[in-house]
Design a protein around this motif. Structure first.
Motif, PDB file in Angstrom:
ATOM      1  N   VAL A  43      31.682  31.112  39.836  1.00  0.00           N
ATOM      2  CA  VAL A  43      30.400  31.691  39.439  1.00  0.00           C
ATOM      3  C   VAL A  43      30.548  33.167  39.072  1.00  0.00           C
ATOM      4  N   SER A  44      31.195  33.949  39.944  1.00  0.00           N
ATOM      5  CA  SER A  44      31.302  35.390  39.712  1.00  0.00           C
ATOM      6  C   SER A  44      32.619  35.796  39.052  1.00  0.00           C
ATOM      7  N   ASP A  45      33.532  34.840  38.856  1.00  0.00           N
ATOM      8  CA  ASP A  45      34.855  35.097  38.271  1.00  0.00           C
ATOM      9  C   ASP A  45      35.615  36.170  39.059  1.00  0.00           C
ATOM     10  N   THR A  46      35.458  36.130  40.382  1.00  0.00           N
ATOM     11  CA  THR A  46      36.191  37.037  41.259  1.00  0.00           C
ATOM     12  C   THR A  46      37.106  36.221  42.167  1.00  0.00           C
ATOM     13  N   TYR A  47      38.073  36.906  42.755  1.00  0.00           N
ATOM     14  CA  TYR A  47      39.018  36.270  43.663  1.00  0.00           C
ATOM     15  C   TYR A  47      38.848  36.869  45.051  1.00  0.00           C
ATOM     16  N   TYR A  48      39.115  36.075  46.071  1.00  0.00           N
ATOM     17  CA  TYR A  48      39.054  36.602  47.427  1.00  0.00           C
ATOM     18  C   TYR A  48      39.978  35.811  48.346  1.00  0.00           C
ATOM     19  N   ASN A  49      40.321  36.432  49.467  1.00  0.00           N
ATOM     20  CA  ASN A  49      41.151  35.812  50.498  1.00  0.00           C
ATOM     21  C   ASN A  49      40.299  34.768  51.218  1.00  0.00           C
ATOM     22  N   VAL A  50      40.737  33.533  51.217  1.00  0.00           N
ATOM     23  CA  VAL A  50      40.004  32.431  51.831  1.00  0.00           C
ATOM     24  C   VAL A  50      39.688  32.707  53.297  1.00  0.00           C
ATOM     25  N   ILE A  79      51.936  42.722  34.607  1.00  0.00           N
ATOM     26  CA  ILE A  79      51.010  42.437  35.692  1.00  0.00           C
ATOM     27  C   ILE A  79      49.643  42.977  35.294  1.00  0.00           C
ATOM     28  N   ILE A  80      48.647  42.123  35.440  1.00  0.00           N
ATOM     29  CA  ILE A  80      47.292  42.452  34.992  1.00  0.00           C
ATOM     30  C   ILE A  80      46.369  42.572  36.200  1.00  0.00           C
ATOM     31  N   TYR A  81      45.635  43.664  36.244  1.00  0.00           N
ATOM     32  CA  TYR A  81      44.642  43.896  37.293  1.00  0.00           C
ATOM     33  C   TYR A  81      43.464  42.973  37.039  1.00  0.00           C
ATOM     34  N   HIS A  82      42.976  42.327  38.094  1.00  0.00           N
ATOM     35  CA  HIS A  82      41.863  41.421  37.894  1.00  0.00           C
ATOM     36  C   HIS A  82      40.621  41.787  38.688  1.00  0.00           C
ATOM     37  N   ASP A  83      40.784  42.162  39.946  1.00  0.00           N
ATOM     38  CA  ASP A  83      39.631  42.293  40.832  1.00  0.00           C
ATOM     39  C   ASP A  83      39.864  43.321  41.923  1.00  0.00           C
ATOM     40  N   GLY A  84      38.779  43.763  42.548  1.00  0.00           N
ATOM     41  CA  GLY A  84      38.869  44.583  43.751  1.00  0.00           C
ATOM     42  C   GLY A  84      38.859  46.071  43.477  1.00  0.00           C
ATOM     43  N   LEU A  85      38.761  46.844  44.530  1.00  0.00           N
ATOM     44  CA  LEU A  85      38.741  48.297  44.477  1.00  0.00           C
ATOM     45  C   LEU A  85      40.152  48.805  44.254  1.00  0.00           C
ATOM     46  N   LEU A  86      40.386  49.510  43.159  1.00  0.00           N
ATOM     47  CA  LEU A  86      41.725  49.966  42.786  1.00  0.00           C
ATOM     48  C   LEU A  86      42.047  51.271  43.509  1.00  0.00           C
TER      49      LEU A  86
END
Length: 170
Positions: A43-50, A79-86
């Motif tokens: 839905v949000s096209d984000t990734y997270y630790n299960v 390597i491509i940045y995808h998500d999260g606080l950089l």
């Protein structure tokens, strides 16, 4: 720990925990300090630790394109940045899909926990997960726990040695 109980297997990935250096705009080379299971939220096209929804580590993926030296020699994928606080510190580098295509489409959190518990790889989240299963298989889990202590200490020292405030798992 997590309120989601079922996952689409096509959205689950194994990721390596690495160190991101913002000043040098890159992930430090070397081995993974830990492993994790990352899920893509469609839905949000984000990734997270299960196993840790509060974790805010940046997430990177490898591209299908190579990097090249000044002499046009290929030396690995971009390597491509995808998500999260950089920011400087821990980051996830997605390695591969967790499951092959011939398995059922839905995987439960319980199944993922068992994968982590019985893996030969070090998962920083295993300590928390193992508390739930300790009574069922105490000898095996105590052996894994003792082995993990060395990996955990190495990981903590690695991050702490890079002048991060005391590395803490969220």
């Amino acid at each position: 720990m997590n309120n989601v109980e079922k996952f689409n297997k096509d959205n689950l990935y194994i990721a390596g925990l690495r160190y991101f250096n913002k000043e040098n705009n890159g992930i430090e080379l070397g081995e993974n300090l830990s492993y994790g299971i990352i899920v893509k939220d469609e839905v949000s096209d984000t990734y997270y630790n299960v196993f840790n929804l509060c974790e805010e580590y940046p997430i990177f993926r490898r591209s299908c394109y190579s990097n090249y030296t000044e002499d046009d020699e290929p030396y690995g994928s971009k390597i491509i940045y995808h998500d999260g606080l950089l920011k400087d510190g821990p980051c996830w580098l997605i390695q591969e899909k967790l499951f092959s295509d011939n398995l059922p489409g839905v995987v439960t959190l319980n199944e993922l926990e068992k994968i982590v518990l019985y893996s030969d790889k070090y998962f920083k989240d295993r300590k928390e997960i193992s508390r739930k299963y300790l009574r069922k298989d105490p000898i095996r889990l105590l052996k894994v726990f003792c082995k993990d202590l060395q990996s955990e200490e190495y990981m903590d020292n690695y991050f702490n040695g890079r002048e991060i405030q005391k590395f803490k798992r969220i």
